[in-house]
Design a protein around this motif. Structure first.
Motif, PDB file in Angstrom:
ATOM      1  N   LYS A  57       0.922  -1.169  -0.004  1.00  0.00           N
ATOM      2  CA  LYS A  57       0.005   0.019   0.043  1.00  0.00           C
ATOM      3  C   LYS A  57       0.825   1.238  -0.137  1.00  0.00           C
ATOM      4  O   LYS A  57       0.729   2.208  -0.768  1.00  0.00           O
ATOM      5  N   ASP A  72      -1.190   3.856  -2.080  1.00  0.00           N
ATOM      6  CA  ASP A  72      -2.253   3.923  -1.590  1.00  0.00           C
ATOM      7  C   ASP A  72      -3.344   3.809  -2.828  1.00  0.00           C
ATOM      8  O   ASP A  72      -4.102   4.926  -2.644  1.00  0.00           O
ATOM      9  N   SER A  89      -5.636   2.135  -3.650  1.00  0.00           N
ATOM     10  CA  SER A  89      -7.391   2.072  -3.745  1.00  0.00           C
ATOM     11  C   SER A  89      -8.112   3.273  -3.168  1.00  0.00           C
ATOM     12  O   SER A  89      -9.325   3.406  -3.657  1.00  0.00           O
ATOM     13  N   ASN A  90      -7.420   4.141  -2.695  1.00  0.00           N
ATOM     14  CA  ASN A  90      -7.832   5.523  -2.184  1.00  0.00           C
ATOM     15  C   ASN A  90      -7.871   6.458  -3.326  1.00  0.00           C
ATOM     16  O   ASN A  90      -8.512   7.668  -3.388  1.00  0.00           O
ATOM     17  N   GLU A 129      -8.883  -0.385   0.616  1.00  0.00           N
ATOM     18  CA  GLU A 129     -10.275   0.048   1.244  1.00  0.00           C
ATOM     19  C   GLU A 129     -11.276   0.150   0.142  1.00  0.00           C
ATOM     20  O   GLU A 129     -10.890   0.794  -1.294  1.00  0.00           O
ATOM     21  N   ASP A 179     -15.208   1.823  -1.282  1.00  0.00           N
ATOM     22  CA  ASP A 179     -16.363   2.617  -1.212  1.00  0.00           C
ATOM     23  C   ASP A 179     -17.736   1.973  -0.894  1.00  0.00           C
ATOM     24  O   ASP A 179     -18.633   2.765  -0.224  1.00  0.00           O
ATOM     25  N   CYS A 182     -19.204  -2.196   0.130  1.00  0.00           N
ATOM     26  CA  CYS A 182     -18.945  -3.473   0.162  1.00  0.00           C
ATOM     27  C   CYS A 182     -20.381  -4.319  -0.071  1.00  0.00           C
ATOM     28  O   CYS A 182     -21.232  -3.971   0.691  1.00  0.00           O
ATOM     29  N   GLU A 232     -14.763  -4.431   7.325  1.00  0.00           N
ATOM     30  CA  GLU A 232     -13.652  -3.636   8.024  1.00  0.00           C
ATOM     31  C   GLU A 232     -12.878  -2.736   7.248  1.00  0.00           C
ATOM     32  O   GLU A 232     -12.132  -2.089   7.687  1.00  0.00           O
ATOM     33  N   LYS A 233     -13.027  -2.967   5.694  1.00  0.00           N
ATOM     34  CA  LYS A 233     -12.205  -2.242   4.875  1.00  0.00           C
ATOM     35  C   LYS A 233     -12.802  -1.219   4.242  1.00  0.00           C
ATOM     36  O   LYS A 233     -12.440  -0.749   3.327  1.00  0.00           O
ATOM     37  N   LYS A 292     -14.231   2.359   3.539  1.00  0.00           N
ATOM     38  CA  LYS A 292     -13.539   3.728   3.762  1.00  0.00           C
ATOM     39  C   LYS A 292     -14.673   4.639   4.750  1.00  0.00           C
ATOM     40  O   LYS A 292     -15.730   4.006   5.181  1.00  0.00           O
TER      41      LYS A 292
END
Length: 267
Positions: free
Chosen positions: A93, A98, A100-101, A189, A191, A193, A221-222, A224
């Motif tokens: 990450k 990072d 995924s952000n 992470e 936006d 799930c 738990e992942k 954002k």
């Protein structure tokens, strides 16, 4: 990138002064991929143990090594962590910035329906002119290019590499319980799930339905900070997930409507 910045999440506390400014040119858990200046993360696998390949990695040019065993006397700095699988994701990450952000991430988990849900989302996005990548059971689609996939959820390094390669706005990812339990998504992470359902499957790996369910629940738990959980309330385990997450998680629960009749006045 210097080692100190890569290991910011993976290592608790400060690194030794003679170690923290080592320049790292890449991160991998595969000793065959090592090049000069790489960080090698030794992971204990189900068929082989990365700790057995540390000397090979150093011979090929690794500048530092992470593992979860007590090892001394190496030619390069060795940093011990509690969980090297988790450290691999955290290091990836940081190294990849990072990724995924920088995307709108949609993760889909469940025993059945992951691929179907993925196809439905692709259709919706395509009709609205939104570019998307897909990481899934049958294939990966990155920037419009299709390649066959080997696992529903790729390994940590491949996953981060795909996210970096993608120039699309949205990433749709099918997320397996194996991938979650094995920390392949550590550092990623989402936006949104999505939980489709849970049936008796993969119990050779998880042991019980409860453990299988808890592995699936790791996806949420992942989320954002402003992420949304989308849950199938008709499924017993979906409803259980909604209850367990409670008000701490922003969620949208959906049910199948068997029969509804509306009068004109109601419409």
């Amino acid at each position: 990138m210097i080692l100190k910045n890569i290991l910011k999440e993976a290592i608790n506390g400060d690194l030794p002064k003679d170690v923290e400014h080592i320049s790292i040119t890449g991160v991998t858990d595969n000793s065959k991929e090592i090049k000069k200046g790489f960080l090698f993360v030794a992971v204990t696998g189900y068929k082989s143990d990365g700790h057995n390949y540390i000397n090979d990695a150093i011979r090929l040019g690794a500048s530092a090594v992470i593992g979860n065993r007590d090892i001394k006397g190496l030619e390069v700095p060795y940093l011990r962590v509690e969980n090297s699988r988790k450290a691999l994701g955290q290091s990836a990450k940081r190294f990849y910035g990072d990724p995924s952000n920088q995307k709108i991430m949609i993760g889909i988990t469940g025993t059945n329906g992951k691929t179907t849900t993925s196809y439905m989302l692709q259709q919706i996005l395509e009709e609205n002119g939104v570019t998307f990548s897909v990481i899934g059971t049958i294939q990966h689609i990155i920037n419009g290019n299709k390649v066959d996939s080997h696992n529903t959820t790729p390994g940590t390094m491949e996953l981060n590499s795909l996210l970096v390669e993608s120039r699309d706005m949205v990433v749709i990812m099918e997320v397996s319980s194996h991938g979650l339990a094995q920390y392949r998504l550590e550092g990623i992470e989402f936006d949104f799930c999505v939980f489709t359902n849970l049936y008796h499957d993969h119990l050779d790996f998880h042991g019980t339905m409860e453990d299988y369910f808890l592995a699936k629940l790791l996806l949420f738990e992942k989320l954002k900070a402003n992420g949304l959980a989308v849950i199938n309330g008709d499924d017993f385990w979906g409803e259980t997930a909604r209850i367990l997450m409670g008000e701490e998680c922003q969620s949208l629960c959906f049910w199948k409507i068997q029969s509804l009749r509306f009068s004109h006045n109601q419409l």
